[in-house]
Scaffold this motif. Structure first.
Motif, short mmCIF file in Angstrom:
data_model
loop_
_atom_site.label_atom_id
_atom_site.label_comp_id
_atom_site.label_asym_id
_atom_site.label_seq_id
_atom_site.Cartn_x
_atom_site.Cartn_y
_atom_site.Cartn_z
N UNK A 180 63.47 4.03 45.63
CA UNK A 180 64.30 5.21 45.86
C UNK A 180 63.47 6.45 45.53
N UNK A 181 63.34 7.36 46.50
CA UNK A 181 62.50 8.56 46.35
C UNK A 181 63.36 9.81 46.43
N UNK A 182 63.18 10.71 45.49
CA UNK A 182 63.95 11.96 45.47
C UNK A 182 63.49 12.88 46.59
N UNK A 183 64.45 13.51 47.26
CA UNK A 183 64.15 14.54 48.25
C UNK A 183 65.00 15.77 47.95
N UNK A 184 64.55 16.90 48.48
CA UNK A 184 65.27 18.16 48.31
C UNK A 184 65.34 18.83 49.67
N UNK A 185 66.56 19.12 50.14
CA UNK A 185 66.74 19.54 51.52
C UNK A 185 67.29 20.96 51.65
N UNK A 187 67.32 25.22 52.24
CA UNK A 187 66.99 26.30 51.31
C UNK A 187 67.66 26.13 49.96
N UNK A 188 68.85 25.57 49.96
CA UNK A 188 69.57 25.41 48.69
C UNK A 188 69.06 24.24 47.87
N UNK A 189 68.12 23.48 48.46
CA UNK A 189 67.53 22.36 47.71
C UNK A 189 68.52 21.27 47.36
N UNK A 190 69.34 20.88 48.32
CA UNK A 190 70.32 19.82 48.04
C UNK A 190 69.61 18.52 47.71
N UNK A 191 69.97 17.90 46.59
CA UNK A 191 69.29 16.66 46.19
C UNK A 191 69.75 15.46 47.00
N UNK A 192 68.79 14.60 47.31
CA UNK A 192 69.09 13.38 48.05
C UNK A 192 68.06 12.31 47.74
N UNK A 193 68.21 11.18 48.39
CA UNK A 193 67.31 10.05 48.19
C UNK A 193 66.95 9.41 49.53
N UNK A 194 65.71 8.99 49.65
CA UNK A 194 65.28 8.11 50.73
C UNK A 194 65.01 6.76 50.07
N UNK A 195 65.64 5.71 50.57
CA UNK A 195 65.57 4.41 49.91
C UNK A 195 65.13 3.31 50.87
N UNK A 196 64.40 2.35 50.33
CA UNK A 196 63.90 1.21 51.09
C UNK A 196 64.26 -0.07 50.33
N UNK A 197 64.83 -1.05 51.03
CA UNK A 197 65.22 -2.30 50.39
C UNK A 197 64.46 -3.50 50.92
N UNK A 198 64.00 -4.35 50.01
CA UNK A 198 63.23 -5.54 50.36
C UNK A 198 63.96 -6.81 49.94
N UNK A 199 63.77 -7.88 50.71
CA UNK A 199 64.36 -9.17 50.37
C UNK A 199 63.55 -9.91 49.32
N UNK A 200 62.39 -9.40 48.95
CA UNK A 200 61.51 -10.05 47.97
C UNK A 200 61.64 -9.37 46.61
#
Length: 230
Positions: A180-185, A187-200
Motif C-alpha cells: 500500500x503506497x500513500x498518494x496525494x491528489x 491541489x488540496x492534497x487529498x490523501x489516498x492509497x495505491x495498493x497491490x495484492x499478491x496470492x503469495x
C-alpha cells in the motif's frame, strides 16, 4: 669385475633385499640427488621448489567446492539481474498504458488489468478518503483511513499487514500479502492509497524494496491530476 649394463631392459633383476638397502641409503644422498639433473631427467623426476603448490586430493576438493560456490553465486546474481531487468521492462510497459487512460475510472481499470497480466498479481486498486467525491471504480476510505492503514508517518506498507478488505473487497480472500503506497491528489492534497495484492505470502514483504511500486504510485498520482473529480 662386474659388468655394467646400460640397457635397462637387459638389467639384472634387483632382489627385495638389495632394493631395501638402496632405499635405506638414498636419504643420505638427498642433496646430491636433487643436484644431479641428468640423473633426475633420466628417471623422469623433477625437484620440488619452495613455490610449488601441492594439489593433492584435499586441495583439489577445496578448489572444486570454491569453484562451484562461485558459479552458484554468479548464477544467482545473473538471475537477480534478469528478474530486475524484466520487472523494470514490465513496469515501463504498464506506465505507458496508464498514461493512455481516458479518465479516473479507466485509470483504475488499466492499473488492475496491467498488474494481473504483467506481474500475476490478484488485484491493484486506488483508494481515496471521502473528504470529497470519489471517482467511479476507486475505493472509498473514511477520513483518516490512510494513516490508519499504513501509519501517520509512513509512505508505504508492505507485507501481510497491508491486506485490508476495504482495499480489495472480495479479492482479499485470495490475497496473502500486499503493498500500500500513500498518494496525494490535486491541489488540496487529498490523501489516498495505491495498493497491490499478491496470492503469495512472500509476494510483498516488509524488508522488500518499494522502489518500483512507489514509482507506479507516483505515475498514478500524476495521471489522476489530469481530471477534476466530478
Amino acid at each position: 669385475m662386474a659388468t655394467e649394463i646400460s640397457d635397462s631392459e637387459n638389467a639384472a633383476p634387483v632382489s627385495a633385499e638389495d632394493w631395501a638397502d638402496v632405499r635405506a641409503r638414498l636419504p643420505q644422498f638427498a642433496d646430491k640427488l636433487k643436484a644431479d639433473r641428468p640423473l633426475l631427467d633420466s628417471l623422469g623426476l623433477k625437484p620440488a621448489s619452495r613455490n610449488l603448490i601441492d594439489f593433492g586430493p584435499a586441495a583439489l576438493a577445496r578448489l572444486e567446492a570454491k569453484a562451484l560456490k562461485d558459479i552458484d553465486v554468479r548464477r544467482q546474481m545473473e538471475a537477480t539481474a534478469r528478474a530486475n531487468f524484466d520487472a523494470q521492462n514490465q513496469t515501463h510497459g504498464m506506465v505507458l498504458s496508464l498514461m493512455e487512460a481516458r479518465n479516473h475510472s479507466d485509470l483504475a481499470r488499466r492499473l488492475n488489468e496491467e498488474v494481473k497480466h504483467r506481474f500475476g498479481l490478484i488485484a491493484a486498486t486506488i483508494a481515496l478518503e471521502d473528504t470529497g467525491p470519489v471517482p467511479l471504480g476507486w475505493k472509498t476510505l473514511d477520513y483518516g483511513g490512510v494513516d490508519y492503514i499504513i501509519g501517520e508517518e509512513a509512505l508505504s506498507l508492505l507485507g501481510p499487514d497491508a491486506v485490508a478488505r476495504v482495499l480489495f473487497d472480495e479479492d482479499v480472500k485470495r490475497i496473502k500479502s500486499a503493498a500500500a503506497l500513500r498518494i496525494s491528489l490535486w491541489r488540496e492534497g487529498r490523501p489516498g492509497l495505491v495498493s497491490f495484492g499478491s496470492a503469495d505470502f512472500d509476494g510483498f514483504t516488509p524488508d522488500m524494496g518499494a522502489e518500483l511500486v512507489a514509482f507506479v504510485a507516483r505515475v498514478v498520482e500524476r495521471v489522476a491530476d489530469r481530471w477534476p473529480v466530478l
